[in-house]
Design an enzyme around this catalytic site. Structure first.
Site, PDB file in Angstrom:
ATOM      1  N   CYS A   1     -27.321  11.901 -42.221  1.00  0.00           N
ATOM      2  CA  CYS A   1     -27.896  10.591 -41.946  1.00  0.00           C
ATOM      3  C   CYS A   1     -29.182  10.778 -41.161  1.00  0.00           C
ATOM      4  CB  CYS A   1     -26.908   9.728 -41.163  1.00  0.00           C
ATOM      5  SG  CYS A   1     -27.595   8.140 -40.633  1.00  0.00           S
ATOM      6  N   LEU A   2     -30.271  10.206 -41.662  1.00  0.00           N
ATOM      7  CA  LEU A   2     -31.560  10.297 -40.980  1.00  0.00           C
ATOM      8  C   LEU A   2     -31.917   9.014 -40.250  1.00  0.00           C
ATOM      9  CD1 LEU A   2     -33.652  12.076 -43.752  1.00  0.00           C
ATOM     10  CD2 LEU A   2     -32.344  13.101 -41.891  1.00  0.00           C
TER      11      LEU A   2
END
Length: 236
Positions: A150-151
């Protein structure tokens, strides 16, 4: 998630065998320059790649897409930082495998972290798909135990609130991250991702003794977890 993860034993045997492997690696010592090329295009994609069964296999985007990917390869060949290693594949231009070495002076120091990437037909309009070789460990808030990356949490903390409670939480977080990194080392030593076996052997041959010395320094409270430059451990 890497398929091997589902069959890993969860009892104490993995830890004991992993510790033995780590000790064997540390015994070699040394810190010569790594022999593993940072970037290479190899003929065959690995069977254990997370996206090997992706429906859109091989050359997925036509000539324009091919030229774009080849341009990316050239950038990677010439511009990778010293701590990142990438393999591309002639038979599957849509796939990449990446290894990253944990940064010095952090809880992730000397860890080897592996990621599989898939470039969709609409790349660059959409980002690559990325999956981390987690071995069932949730390394931090951005990387789940399933291997999901997850960015969305990046660059959302302004760094202005560092009271006593925040500092204490930082220490706990660093200790947890360090322990998870050490555990991931044991899994990587036992099950290195295909094509990177040489890198794993060479990395821990060179860095194994520093990993052990850093652990000793942390255990004896010689410094705060996650702040030690491994070479400094030699002088403690």
């Amino acid at each position: 998630m890497v398929l091997r993860q589902a069959v890993l034993p969860t009892n104490g045997n993995v830890s004991a065998e992993g510790k033995k492997a780590a000790n064997n690696a540390a015994a070699f010592g040394g810190d010569e320059s790594p022999l593993f090329p940072q970037f290479d295009v190899v003929p065959q994609s690995p069977a254990d790649h997370s996206y090997i069964h992706e429906t859109n296999q091989g050359v997925v985007g036509g000539n324009k897409w091919i030229k774009r990917v080849q341009k990316e390869w050239k950038i990677l060949e010439n511009s990778l930082p010293d701590t990142i290693y990438v393999r591309a594949f002639e038979d599957r231009m849509d796939l990449l495998r990446v290894a990253m070495v944990g940064a010095t002076g952090t809880p992730y120091q000397d860890g080897l972290f592996f990621f599989d990437l898939h470039l969709p037909s609409s790349y660059l309009a959409v980002p690559p798909l990325v999956e981390y070789h987690s071995f069932g460990l949730s390394l931090n808030l951005n990387i789940g135990a399933s291997g999901s990356v997850c960015l969305s949490l990046l660059d959302t903390f302004d760094g202005t609130s560092r009271d006593a409670k925040g500092a204490r939480n930082e220490i706990i977080y660093a200790e947890d991250a360090c322990l998870l990194t050490l555990r991931s080392m044991l899994y990587v030593l036992r099950w290195p991702p295909a094509g990177f076996e040489e890198l794993v052997r060479d990395h821990f041959r060179r860095r194994g003794k520093f990993v052990i010395l850093a652990c000793q320094a942390y255990l004896h409270k010689a410094c705060t977890v996650g702040t030690l430059d491994a070479e400094d451990a030699l002088r403690r």
